[in-house]
Design an enzyme around this catalytic site. Structure first.
Site, short mmCIF file in Angstrom:
data_model
loop_
_atom_site.label_atom_id
_atom_site.label_comp_id
_atom_site.label_asym_id
_atom_site.label_seq_id
_atom_site.Cartn_x
_atom_site.Cartn_y
_atom_site.Cartn_z
N ARG A 112 -4.23 18.59 2.56
CA ARG A 112 -5.01 19.06 1.41
C ARG A 112 -6.29 19.97 1.84
NH1 ARG A 112 -5.73 12.91 -0.85
NH2 ARG A 112 -4.41 12.65 1.11
N HIS A 140 -10.68 6.11 -1.37
CA HIS A 140 -10.78 5.48 -0.41
C HIS A 140 -11.78 4.13 -0.31
CE1 HIS A 140 -9.30 9.07 2.18
NE2 HIS A 140 -8.08 8.06 2.02
N GLU A 165 -7.54 -2.35 5.11
CA GLU A 165 -7.56 -2.39 3.79
C GLU A 165 -6.75 -3.67 3.21
OE1 GLU A 165 -7.60 2.03 2.19
OE2 GLU A 165 -6.08 1.87 3.56
N ARG A 212 -2.48 -1.44 -3.80
CA ARG A 212 -3.43 -0.34 -3.45
C ARG A 212 -3.21 0.55 -4.78
NH1 ARG A 212 -3.77 4.55 0.18
NH2 ARG A 212 -5.88 5.55 -0.31
N ASN A 224 0.92 -1.30 -0.11
CA ASN A 224 0.05 -0.04 -0.21
C ASN A 224 0.77 1.42 -0.06
OD1 ASN A 224 -1.58 1.98 0.62
ND2 ASN A 224 -2.98 0.98 2.23
#
Length: 411
Positions: free
Chosen positions: A251, A190, A396, A99, A17
């Site tokens: 962000r 996501h 994940e 990912r 990932n």
């Protein structure tokens, strides 16, 4: 704990990932979810860069007193950690799951990696500038360094889960030809996490996915929220790129586009500088001017006005999204879910966020919310006889690994 002996008959998946500022990696068995190895990098692009990993319950840490490039970090993880684990385990790796944040309009589902896929992921870096290129590097290095492992490289996309969003939610109110000719639309991100949360919530509530209405909040350095109706995503906060939506670590989230024009025309900032500001200098970091780490801002909330400001804005925007998404649920919200590093660990963020949501039937139990010694992978934090508010541990890695097995079984 001797997982190696326990798992001799089992097959494993390696998950890589490659995030915006870290790499998480694991070798796990999909059947039981047990991880033979897992680890993560920290403090990339600083002189305090380190990697922590765990093999069969034994913890290791490597500290680097120099700044490392992303490629250097990948090389160390693959060559000095993964390739030095048990050869017996390595031979049982059936696939490598990567990912990837953005698949654009070209890659809508998980795929076996070939040169076309590699080129697409690299090309789409402009849609996820903090992520896609890093995933591209992870795939390229895996192919080069792990060629002796007879496995398949599988790209699993965060945008895939959001393909069910209807037109009225994914279109922007700009000339339609920008969608038809250039594929400018809401893609979300996501999705791997939101999809996993959907399945986990279905099991927790003992409710069919096809009739499940939830709002899923994945909160971390990158944050997003998804409205999931009858088990399908119908809206999400991230848009054409992962820059839109909630306030994040660095962000900006939602922004009046005219601010970009102002920066360019009045302040004479070039577009590269503006992009850098909005992606890497804004969010919590921009608001408190000290740190992008939510823990810093929470810890200094009561003593530092700048930290308070950043957390207040973060939680306000999140509350507003939750309230608006509740209106999409046909008068039946089955649960509000918190996950991700902030969502799982910051009881204070959850408290500030939910306190303004009693109008839609959400009530926090402050005692349950503040408990810190949680052993389960999920727990309820709502008041009795109110809409469930559940904290679910993100996984994940397991979601990606399951996608790898599904694709390999179809070959």
């Amino acid at each position: 704990m001797n997982l190696e002996n326990d798992n001799m008959s089992k097959k494993f998946v390696l998950v890589l990932n490659c995030g915006s500022s870290s790499i998480k990696f694991s070798i796990l068995n999909v059947e039981d979810g047990i991880k033979y190895l897992y680890g993560s990098s920290y403090m990339l692009y600083t002189n305090n860069f380190k990697i922590k990993w765990n093999i069969c319950g034994t913890q290791y840490t490597k500290q680097f007193n120099k700044e490392m490039s992303y490629s250097d970090m990948i090389d160390y993880i693959l060559k000095d950690i993964l390739l030095k684990v048990s050869s017996t385990i390595l031979r049982k790796i059936i696939g490598i799951g990567h990912r990837v944040v953005h698949g654009g309009d070209e890659l809508k589902n998980s795929v076996i990696v070939d040169q076309y896929v590699i080129n697409c992921i690299k090309k789409l870096s402009y849609l996820a500038p903090l992520h896609n290129y890093n995933s591209y590097l992870g795939i390229k290095h895996s192919i080069r360094l792990l060629s002796d492992i007879s496995s398949k490289n599988i790209a699993v996309f965060d945008t895939a889960f959001h393909q069910t969003i209807p037109e009225e939610a994914y279109l922007y109110a700009i000339p339609y030809e920008f969608y038809t000719k250039h594929k400018i639309r809401r893609y979300g991100a996501h999705g791997i996490s939101h999809n996993y949360i959907t399945y986990e919530t279905s099991k927790i509530l003992n409710k069919s996915i096809n009739s499940l209405n939830i709002i899923s909040c994945h909160l971390g350095n990158g944050s997003s929220i998804a409205a999931i109706k009858n088990g399908k995503c119908i809206d999400t906060s991230m848009g054409f790129t992962p820059l839109e939506g909630l306030v994040m670590g660095t962000r900006s989230g939602d922004l009046d586009p005219s601010i970009i024009f102002f920066m360019n025309r009045q302040l004479q900032f070039g577009m590269d500088k503006i992009s850098n500001i909005l992606n890497k200098k804004s969010g919590l970091l921009g608001l408190n001017e000290k740190s992008s780490d939510c823990r810093y801002a929470v810890n200094n909330y009561s003593t530092d006005n700048a930290s308070k400001r950043s957390i207040d804005v973060f939680c306000y925007k999140l509350s507003k999204y939750i309230g608006s998404y509740a209106t999409l649920m046909d008068n039946r919200l089955d649960a509000l879910i918190f996950t991700g590093g902030i969502g799982e660990n910051s009881y204070f963020v959850r408290q500030l966020t939910v306190k303004n949501l009693s109008c839609i039937g959400l009530y926090l139990d402050e005692r349950l919310n503040s408990l810190k010694s949680i052993t389960s992978n999920f727990y309820y934090i709502n008041q009795v006889n109110t809409i469930p508010i559940i904290v679910i541990q993100a996984n994940e890695d397991l979601a990606i690994a399951k996608e790898v097995v599904t694709l390999i079984n179809k070959i």
